[in-house]
Scaffold this motif. Structure first.
Motif, mmCIF file in Angstrom:
data_model
loop_
_atom_site.group_PDB
_atom_site.id
_atom_site.type_symbol
_atom_site.label_atom_id
_atom_site.label_comp_id
_atom_site.label_asym_id
_atom_site.label_seq_id
_atom_site.Cartn_x
_atom_site.Cartn_y
_atom_site.Cartn_z
ATOM 1 N N PHE A 189 0.814 -1.211 0.000
ATOM 2 C CA PHE A 189 0.000 0.000 0.000
ATOM 3 C C PHE A 189 0.851 1.266 0.000
ATOM 4 O O PHE A 189 0.315 2.373 0.036
ATOM 5 C CB PHE A 189 -0.914 0.008 1.231
ATOM 6 N N TYR A 190 2.168 1.086 -0.077
ATOM 7 C CA TYR A 190 3.080 2.213 0.112
ATOM 8 C C TYR A 190 3.594 2.790 -1.201
ATOM 9 O O TYR A 190 3.431 3.972 -1.479
ATOM 10 C CB TYR A 190 4.252 1.766 0.985
ATOM 11 N N TYR A 191 4.211 1.965 -2.031
ATOM 12 C CA TYR A 191 4.778 2.455 -3.284
ATOM 13 C C TYR A 191 4.849 1.321 -4.290
ATOM 14 O O TYR A 191 5.107 0.185 -3.904
ATOM 15 C CB TYR A 191 6.193 3.047 -3.059
ATOM 16 N N PRO A 192 4.645 1.619 -5.591
ATOM 17 C CA PRO A 192 4.345 2.934 -6.151
ATOM 18 C C PRO A 192 2.938 3.394 -5.828
ATOM 19 O O PRO A 192 2.072 2.569 -5.556
ATOM 20 C CB PRO A 192 4.530 2.759 -7.667
ATOM 21 N N PRO A 193 2.730 4.720 -5.824
ATOM 22 C CA PRO A 193 1.428 5.260 -5.423
ATOM 23 C C PRO A 193 0.301 4.679 -6.276
ATOM 24 O O PRO A 193 0.344 4.684 -7.486
ATOM 25 C CB PRO A 193 1.584 6.768 -5.684
ATOM 26 N N GLY A 194 -0.707 4.174 -5.606
ATOM 27 C CA GLY A 194 -1.872 3.683 -6.315
ATOM 28 C C GLY A 194 -1.724 2.318 -6.943
ATOM 29 O O GLY A 194 -2.650 1.833 -7.601
ATOM 30 N N ALA A 195 -0.590 1.650 -6.751
ATOM 31 C CA ALA A 195 -0.368 0.356 -7.400
ATOM 32 C C ALA A 195 -1.351 -0.703 -6.922
ATOM 33 O O ALA A 195 -1.683 -1.631 -7.658
ATOM 34 C CB ALA A 195 1.067 -0.112 -7.156
ATOM 35 N N CYS A 196 -1.838 -0.569 -5.697
ATOM 36 C CA CYS A 196 -2.763 -1.567 -5.151
ATOM 37 C C CYS A 196 -4.196 -1.356 -5.625
ATOM 38 O O CYS A 196 -5.037 -2.253 -5.477
ATOM 39 C CB CYS A 196 -2.724 -1.541 -3.627
ATOM 40 N N LEU A 197 -4.495 -0.203 -6.195
ATOM 41 C CA LEU A 197 -5.878 0.144 -6.501
ATOM 42 C C LEU A 197 -6.480 -0.755 -7.577
ATOM 43 O O LEU A 197 -7.654 -1.121 -7.504
ATOM 44 C CB LEU A 197 -5.980 1.611 -6.933
ATOM 45 N N ASP A 198 -5.688 -1.119 -8.580
ATOM 46 C CA ASP A 198 -6.212 -1.940 -9.667
ATOM 47 C C ASP A 198 -6.669 -3.302 -9.149
ATOM 48 O O ASP A 198 -7.749 -3.778 -9.489
ATOM 49 C CB ASP A 198 -5.156 -2.104 -10.755
ATOM 50 N N LEU A 199 -5.836 -3.925 -8.316
ATOM 51 C CA LEU A 199 -6.184 -5.227 -7.766
ATOM 52 C C LEU A 199 -7.413 -5.134 -6.862
ATOM 53 O O LEU A 199 -8.262 -6.023 -6.857
ATOM 54 C CB LEU A 199 -5.002 -5.806 -6.994
ATOM 55 N N LEU A 200 -7.502 -4.045 -6.117
ATOM 56 C CA LEU A 200 -8.639 -3.856 -5.220
ATOM 57 C C LEU A 200 -9.900 -3.436 -5.963
ATOM 58 O O LEU A 200 -11.006 -3.554 -5.426
ATOM 59 C CB LEU A 200 -8.297 -2.799 -4.161
ATOM 60 N N GLY A 201 -9.735 -2.941 -7.183
ATOM 61 C CA GLY A 201 -10.886 -2.463 -7.937
ATOM 62 C C GLY A 201 -11.406 -1.134 -7.430
ATOM 63 O O GLY A 201 -12.586 -0.822 -7.591
ATOM 64 N N TRP A 202 -10.525 -0.340 -6.830
ATOM 65 C CA TRP A 202 -10.891 0.965 -6.284
ATOM 66 C C TRP A 202 -10.261 2.072 -7.106
ATOM 67 O O TRP A 202 -9.199 1.884 -7.717
ATOM 68 C CB TRP A 202 -10.417 1.115 -4.841
ATOM 69 N N LYS A 203 -10.879 3.249 -7.099
ATOM 70 C CA LYS A 203 -10.298 4.425 -7.734
ATOM 71 C C LYS A 203 -9.467 5.230 -6.746
ATOM 72 O O LYS A 203 -8.580 5.979 -7.134
ATOM 73 C CB LYS A 203 -11.399 5.308 -8.334
ATOM 74 N N GLU A 204 -9.775 5.082 -5.471
ATOM 75 C CA GLU A 204 -9.042 5.798 -4.434
ATOM 76 C C GLU A 204 -9.205 5.068 -3.111
ATOM 77 O O GLU A 204 -10.054 4.173 -2.984
ATOM 78 C CB GLU A 204 -9.551 7.232 -4.290
ATOM 79 N N ASP A 206 -10.344 5.948 0.370
ATOM 80 C CA ASP A 206 -10.970 6.951 1.219
ATOM 81 C C ASP A 206 -10.855 6.531 2.687
ATOM 82 O O ASP A 206 -10.206 5.523 3.011
ATOM 83 C CB ASP A 206 -12.429 7.180 0.816
ATOM 84 N N ALA A 207 -11.482 7.284 3.570
ATOM 85 C CA ALA A 207 -11.342 7.016 5.001
ATOM 86 C C ALA A 207 -11.865 5.628 5.370
ATOM 87 O O ALA A 207 -11.249 4.908 6.168
ATOM 88 C CB ALA A 207 -12.086 8.086 5.799
ATOM 89 N N GLY A 208 -13.011 5.232 4.795
ATOM 90 C CA GLY A 208 -13.569 3.929 5.104
ATOM 91 C C GLY A 208 -12.691 2.786 4.634
ATOM 92 O O GLY A 208 -12.488 1.798 5.349
ATOM 93 N N ARG A 209 -12.157 2.905 3.423
ATOM 94 C CA ARG A 209 -11.286 1.858 2.889
ATOM 95 C C ARG A 209 -9.953 1.823 3.616
ATOM 96 O O ARG A 209 -9.368 0.756 3.808
ATOM 97 C CB ARG A 209 -11.084 2.087 1.384
ATOM 98 N N SER A 210 -9.477 2.993 4.017
ATOM 99 C CA SER A 210 -8.254 3.050 4.821
ATOM 100 C C SER A 210 -8.437 2.296 6.129
ATOM 101 O O SER A 210 -7.560 1.531 6.553
ATOM 102 C CB SER A 210 -7.882 4.509 5.093
ATOM 103 N N ALA A 211 -9.578 2.489 6.769
ATOM 104 C CA ALA A 211 -9.870 1.791 8.025
ATOM 105 C C ALA A 211 -9.957 0.285 7.808
ATOM 106 O O ALA A 211 -9.513 -0.505 8.652
ATOM 107 C CB ALA A 211 -11.172 2.325 8.625
ATOM 108 N N LEU A 212 -10.512 -0.134 6.671
ATOM 109 C CA LEU A 212 -10.618 -1.556 6.352
ATOM 110 C C LEU A 212 -9.241 -2.188 6.176
ATOM 111 O O LEU A 212 -8.955 -3.267 6.707
ATOM 112 C CB LEU A 212 -11.448 -1.741 5.077
#
Length: 241
Positions: A189-204, A206-212
């Motif tokens: 979740f650290y680097y490269p920025p946003g690299a995990c988003l594709d696998l998670l199927g998220w665009k960003e 947010d606070a709720g997903r960060s907590a998860l």
């Protein structure tokens, strides 16, 4: 890079306004350096994002290099302040000969601070700036500063804490390997920025997903720590690293 100098400014109200402007420039620079790297972030774009004219950057920081070092100093000082309570909690637990639950909670406390630094805006842009350095896309200023002033003291505490939890020694190879294993839980979740988003199927994130994410990592960490505590120091080969 050259040392950052703070030019003289007008007295009285000028100091407060000047400090606010300086901080606004640093905030904008951290975001753009994180998004585009040192070379990709122009001083013109930073000035526009900060709502100042380009000469203001030279006035406060003398050069782009001076601004970048000021960003590194700000990130380091901010992290030191945020890590201080969890570092004290570990020190107190080690001094008080605390039980396993308190020891594990102390580890989770400092891990939570790290996760907030990685996942939560505006801390996310600070992590991106450091990530660019680790990828060789920016000068190693913030990463070296963080290593010297924060990471080494924290690592020393964490090794002592893990050794207490696992019935090993801080300089055992297995203690160090397992500390790196726990750090690895956060790296995706650290680097490269946003690299995990594709696998998670998220665009960003947010606070709720960060907590998860935070809850999942901390649950896994607690499971590992309790398992290692029950297993003692095994498996271990060669003792000292």
């Amino acid at each position: 890079m050259t040392q950052t100098k703070r030019p003289r400014r007008s007295p009285a109200g000028g100091y407060a306004r000047g400090d606010e402007t300086r901080q606004r420039i640093i905030d904008a620079a951290i975001r753009l350096f994180g998004e585009h790297g040192f070379d990709g972030a122009s001083t013109r774009d930073i000035a526009t994002a900060a709502g100042v004219n380009a000469p203001a950057l030279q006035y406060y920081f003398e050069s782009k290099e001076g601004l970048y070092r000021a960003c590194a100093e700000y990130i380091t000082n901010d992290l030191r302040a945020r890590y201080a309570p969890s570092m004290k909690r570990i020190s107190d637990a080690l001094k008080d000969d605390a039980g396993i639950d308190a020891l594990v909670d102390a580890y989770l406390g400092i891990q939570a601070t790290t996760l907030d630094s990685v996942l939560v805006p505006p801390h996310l842009s600070k992590g991106r700036l450091v990530g660019r350095e680790l990828a060789g896309e920016s000068p190693n200023v913030a990463s070296e500063m963080l290593q010297r002033r924060i990471k080494r003291p924290i690592n020393k505490l964490l090794l002592a804490l893990l050794a207490r939890i696992m019935h090993t020694r801080p300089d055992d190879a297995i203690t160090r390997i397992r500390m790196l294993t726990l750090k690895g839980l956060m790296m995706a979740f650290y680097y490269p920025p946003g690299a995990c988003l594709d696998l998670l199927g998220w665009k960003e994130i947010d606070a709720g997903r960060s907590a998860l994410i935070k809850a999942a990592i901390q649950e896994q960490t607690r499971t590992l720590l309790m398992s290692w505590h029950k297993a003692g120091g095994s498996p271990r080969e060669g003792g000292k690293a």
